[in-house]
Design a protein around this motif. Structure first.
Motif, PDB file in Angstrom:
ATOM      1  N   ILE A 226       0.803  -1.219   0.000  1.00 29.25           N
ATOM      2  CA  ILE A 226       0.000   0.000   0.000  1.00 29.25           C
ATOM      3  C   ILE A 226       0.841   1.276   0.000  1.00 29.25           C
ATOM      4  CG2 ILE A 226      -0.344  -0.062   2.515  1.00 29.25           C
ATOM      5  CD1 ILE A 226      -2.871   1.220  -0.123  1.00 29.25           C
ATOM      6  N   GLY A 227       1.912   1.346   0.761  1.00 33.09           N
ATOM      7  CA  GLY A 227       2.739   2.551   0.777  1.00 33.09           C
ATOM      8  C   GLY A 227       3.334   2.839  -0.587  1.00 33.09           C
ATOM      9  N   ALA A 228       3.833   1.804  -1.247  1.00 36.10           N
ATOM     10  CA  ALA A 228       4.399   1.970  -2.588  1.00 36.10           C
ATOM     11  C   ALA A 228       3.316   2.365  -3.586  1.00 36.10           C
ATOM     12  CB  ALA A 228       5.091   0.681  -3.036  1.00 36.10           C
ATOM     13  N   PHE A 229       2.125   1.796  -3.449  1.00 35.73           N
ATOM     14  CA  PHE A 229       1.012   2.140  -4.343  1.00 35.73           C
ATOM     15  C   PHE A 229       0.662   3.617  -4.205  1.00 35.73           C
ATOM     16  CE2 PHE A 229      -3.218   2.586  -5.946  1.00 35.73           C
ATOM     17  CZ  PHE A 229      -3.321   1.662  -6.980  1.00 35.73           C
ATOM     18  N   LEU A 230       0.548   4.096  -2.960  1.00 29.86           N
ATOM     19  CA  LEU A 230       0.210   5.503  -2.733  1.00 29.86           C
ATOM     20  C   LEU A 230       1.282   6.422  -3.303  1.00 29.86           C
ATOM     21  CD1 LEU A 230      -1.166   5.247   0.919  1.00 29.86           C
ATOM     22  CD2 LEU A 230      -2.473   5.319  -1.231  1.00 29.86           C
ATOM     23  N   ARG A 231       2.538   6.094  -3.089  1.00 28.95           N
ATOM     24  CA  ARG A 231       3.637   6.902  -3.648  1.00 28.95           C
ATOM     25  C   ARG A 231       3.570   6.922  -5.176  1.00 28.95           C
ATOM     26  NH1 ARG A 231       5.875   5.198   1.095  1.00 28.95           N
ATOM     27  NH2 ARG A 231       7.161   6.728   2.193  1.00 28.95           N
ATOM     28  N   PHE A 232       3.211   5.795  -5.768  1.00 27.56           N
ATOM     29  CA  PHE A 232       3.147   5.679  -7.218  1.00 27.56           C
ATOM     30  C   PHE A 232       2.026   6.544  -7.803  1.00 27.56           C
ATOM     31  CE2 PHE A 232       3.058   3.359 -11.276  1.00 27.56           C
ATOM     32  CZ  PHE A 232       4.413   3.237 -11.502  1.00 27.56           C
ATOM     33  N   CYS A 233       1.002   6.835  -7.001  1.00 33.81           N
ATOM     34  CA  CYS A 233      -0.124   7.658  -7.464  1.00 33.81           C
ATOM     35  C   CYS A 233       0.242   9.137  -7.587  1.00 33.81           C
ATOM     36  CB  CYS A 233      -1.304   7.538  -6.493  1.00 33.81           C
ATOM     37  SG  CYS A 233      -2.157   5.953  -6.572  1.00 33.81           S
TER      38      CYS A 233
ATOM     39  N   GLY B 142     -29.638   4.267 -24.660  1.00 31.98           N
ATOM     40  CA  GLY B 142     -29.750   4.724 -26.038  1.00 31.98           C
ATOM     41  C   GLY B 142     -30.932   5.640 -26.288  1.00 31.98           C
ATOM     42  N   GLU B 143     -31.827   5.857 -25.327  1.00 32.13           N
ATOM     43  CA  GLU B 143     -32.993   6.708 -25.509  1.00 32.13           C
ATOM     44  C   GLU B 143     -32.728   8.173 -25.228  1.00 32.13           C
ATOM     45  OE1 GLU B 143     -36.584   5.757 -23.572  1.00 32.13           O
ATOM     46  OE2 GLU B 143     -36.664   3.754 -24.366  1.00 32.13           O
ATOM     47  N   GLY B 144     -31.560   8.566 -25.050  1.00 36.59           N
ATOM     48  CA  GLY B 144     -31.202   9.938 -24.684  1.00 36.59           C
ATOM     49  C   GLY B 144     -29.941   9.847 -23.871  1.00 36.59           C
ATOM     50  N   ASP B 145     -29.277  10.970 -23.709  1.00 39.89           N
ATOM     51  CA  ASP B 145     -28.012  10.885 -22.992  1.00 39.89           C
ATOM     52  C   ASP B 145     -28.015  11.640 -21.675  1.00 39.89           C
ATOM     53  OD1 ASP B 145     -28.010  13.412 -24.023  1.00 39.89           O
ATOM     54  OD2 ASP B 145     -26.115  13.208 -25.110  1.00 39.89           O
ATOM     55  N   GLU B 146     -29.186  11.895 -21.106  1.00 37.98           N
ATOM     56  CA  GLU B 146     -29.262  12.571 -19.814  1.00 37.98           C
ATOM     57  C   GLU B 146     -28.582  11.753 -18.715  1.00 37.98           C
ATOM     58  OE1 GLU B 146     -32.245  11.543 -21.352  1.00 37.98           O
ATOM     59  OE2 GLU B 146     -32.547  13.395 -22.478  1.00 37.98           O
ATOM     60  N   TRP B 147     -28.510  10.451 -18.890  1.00 40.34           N
ATOM     61  CA  TRP B 147     -27.959   9.550 -17.883  1.00 40.34           C
ATOM     62  C   TRP B 147     -26.446   9.399 -18.000  1.00 40.34           C
ATOM     63  CZ3 TRP B 147     -25.531   5.117 -19.635  1.00 40.34           C
ATOM     64  CH2 TRP B 147     -25.707   4.837 -20.988  1.00 40.34           C
ATOM     65  N   HIS B 148     -25.825  10.036 -19.000  1.00 41.95           N
ATOM     66  CA  HIS B 148     -24.398   9.855 -19.261  1.00 41.95           C
ATOM     67  C   HIS B 148     -23.726  11.197 -19.498  1.00 41.95           C
ATOM     68  CE1 HIS B 148     -20.986   9.389 -22.067  1.00 41.95           C
ATOM     69  NE2 HIS B 148     -20.705   8.364 -21.276  1.00 41.95           N
ATOM     70  N   SER B 149     -22.518  11.349 -18.972  1.00 45.27           N
ATOM     71  CA  SER B 149     -21.728  12.550 -19.271  1.00 45.27           C
ATOM     72  C   SER B 149     -20.252  12.173 -19.283  1.00 45.27           C
ATOM     73  CB  SER B 149     -21.983  13.646 -18.235  1.00 45.27           C
ATOM     74  OG  SER B 149     -21.499  13.243 -16.972  1.00 45.27           O
ATOM     75  N   SER B 150     -19.471  12.952 -20.024  1.00 44.08           N
ATOM     76  CA  SER B 150     -18.023  12.773 -20.059  1.00 44.08           C
ATOM     77  C   SER B 150     -17.378  14.128 -19.885  1.00 44.08           C
ATOM     78  CB  SER B 150     -17.565  12.180 -21.395  1.00 44.08           C
ATOM     79  OG  SER B 150     -17.975  10.846 -21.498  1.00 44.08           O
ATOM     80  N   GLU B 151     -16.270  14.145 -19.175  1.00 41.25           N
ATOM     81  CA  GLU B 151     -15.557  15.408 -18.995  1.00 41.25           C
ATOM     82  C   GLU B 151     -14.063  15.157 -18.889  1.00 41.25           C
ATOM     83  OE1 GLU B 151     -15.819  16.144 -14.222  1.00 41.25           O
ATOM     84  OE2 GLU B 151     -17.569  16.692 -15.407  1.00 41.25           O
ATOM     85  N   ARG B 152     -13.316  16.141 -19.344  1.00 49.84           N
ATOM     86  CA  ARG B 152     -11.859  16.106 -19.233  1.00 49.84           C
ATOM     87  C   ARG B 152     -11.470  16.955 -18.046  1.00 49.84           C
ATOM     88  NH1 ARG B 152      -9.281  14.953 -24.534  1.00 49.84           N
ATOM     89  NH2 ARG B 152     -10.996  14.581 -25.946  1.00 49.84           N
ATOM     90  N   GLY B 153     -10.334  16.653 -17.475  1.00 48.92           N
ATOM     91  CA  GLY B 153      -9.866  17.446 -16.352  1.00 48.92           C
ATOM     92  C   GLY B 153      -8.413  17.161 -16.051  1.00 48.92           C
ATOM     93  N   GLU B 154      -7.924  17.870 -15.067  1.00 51.61           N
ATOM     94  CA  GLU B 154      -6.571  17.651 -14.575  1.00 51.61           C
ATOM     95  C   GLU B 154      -6.671  17.366 -13.099  1.00 51.61           C
ATOM     96  OE1 GLU B 154      -3.423  20.177 -15.749  1.00 51.61           O
ATOM     97  OE2 GLU B 154      -4.369  20.654 -17.665  1.00 51.61           O
ATOM     98  N   LEU B 155      -6.002  16.331 -12.675  1.00 51.13           N
ATOM     99  CA  LEU B 155      -6.036  15.872 -11.299  1.00 51.13           C
ATOM    100  C   LEU B 155      -4.620  15.956 -10.734  1.00 51.13           C
ATOM    101  CD1 LEU B 155      -7.979  14.481  -9.265  1.00 51.13           C
ATOM    102  CD2 LEU B 155      -7.142  12.306 -10.149  1.00 51.13           C
ATOM    103  N   VAL B 156      -4.504  16.523  -9.543  1.00 50.21           N
ATOM    104  CA  VAL B 156      -3.209  16.611  -8.876  1.00 50.21           C
ATOM    105  C   VAL B 156      -3.261  15.693  -7.657  1.00 50.21           C
ATOM    106  CG1 VAL B 156      -1.568  18.127  -7.706  1.00 50.21           C
ATOM    107  CG2 VAL B 156      -2.877  18.983  -9.662  1.00 50.21           C
ATOM    108  N   VAL B 157      -2.279  14.790  -7.562  1.00 48.96           N
ATOM    109  CA  VAL B 157      -2.209  13.837  -6.458  1.00 48.96           C
ATOM    110  C   VAL B 157      -0.857  14.023  -5.767  1.00 48.96           C
ATOM    111  CG1 VAL B 157      -2.294  11.410  -5.771  1.00 48.96           C
ATOM    112  CG2 VAL B 157      -3.634  12.199  -7.748  1.00 48.96           C
TER     113      VAL B 157
END
Length: 173
Positions: A12-19, A43-58
């Protein structure tokens, strides 16, 4: 013997560092419960689905008092961030960055699976949220999240693919 860390990280420690790093993210979210409640079929509309781009800092957080796996500070660039603090007993706590530990809002369990993925589990207000994070390559991370209602029916799900930003080597190196 090599100094190269194991891939995927095996503890777990190595995993967290790797993130730790800056990540470009593409996230698709599915509001399954809302689509079902509205009587929509896929398929009856796309109100139930969304996609977005972003930047994440860890950012990796060193373990308190020098023991334990440590933690992460996570959030979009230039936005409020959350801190997750992991303990060796399979528990973690999460709250807004900069708040005292006793003001923690969420507590859950973590498990590092033999396939190298980290699963986080939260129970809150009759709902369960499970998030799984795994690396397919050192600079490609995937995350899936499923939220279920108390009766086990799906409410929301998301899938993110995240690419680590890496700096180019200096000219002449």
């Amino acid at each position: 013997m090599s100094d190269t860390p194991a891939f995927p990280p095996e503890e777990i420690g190595a995993f967290l560092r790797f993130c730790a790093g800056e990540w470009m993210s593409l996230r698709s979210e599915f509001a399954l419960g809302e689509a079902e409640a509205a009587g929509h079929e896929a398929g009856e509309g796309d109100e139930w689905h969304s996609s977005e781009r972003g930047e994440l800092v860890v950012t990796f957080l060193e373990p308190a008092a020098g023991h334990g796996p440590g933690g992460l500070r996570v959030g979009p660039r230039n936005s409020p961030q959350r801190e997750l603090h992991f303990s060796s007993d399979g528990r973690f706590s999460s709250g807004a960055a900069g708040t005292p530990a006793e003001a923690t809002l969420l507590e859950g369990e973590w498990e590092l699976w033999p396939d190298g993925s980290l699963e986080l589990r939260l129970q809150q207000e009759g709902r369960e949220v499970r998030e799984r994070i795994w690396f397919t390559k050192p600079n490609l991370r995937l995350r899936s999240t499923v939220e279920r209602q108390g009766d086990g029916s799906p409410e929301r799900a998301s899938f993110s693919s995240e690419i680590r930003r890496v700096s180019r080597p200096a000219a002449g190196s």
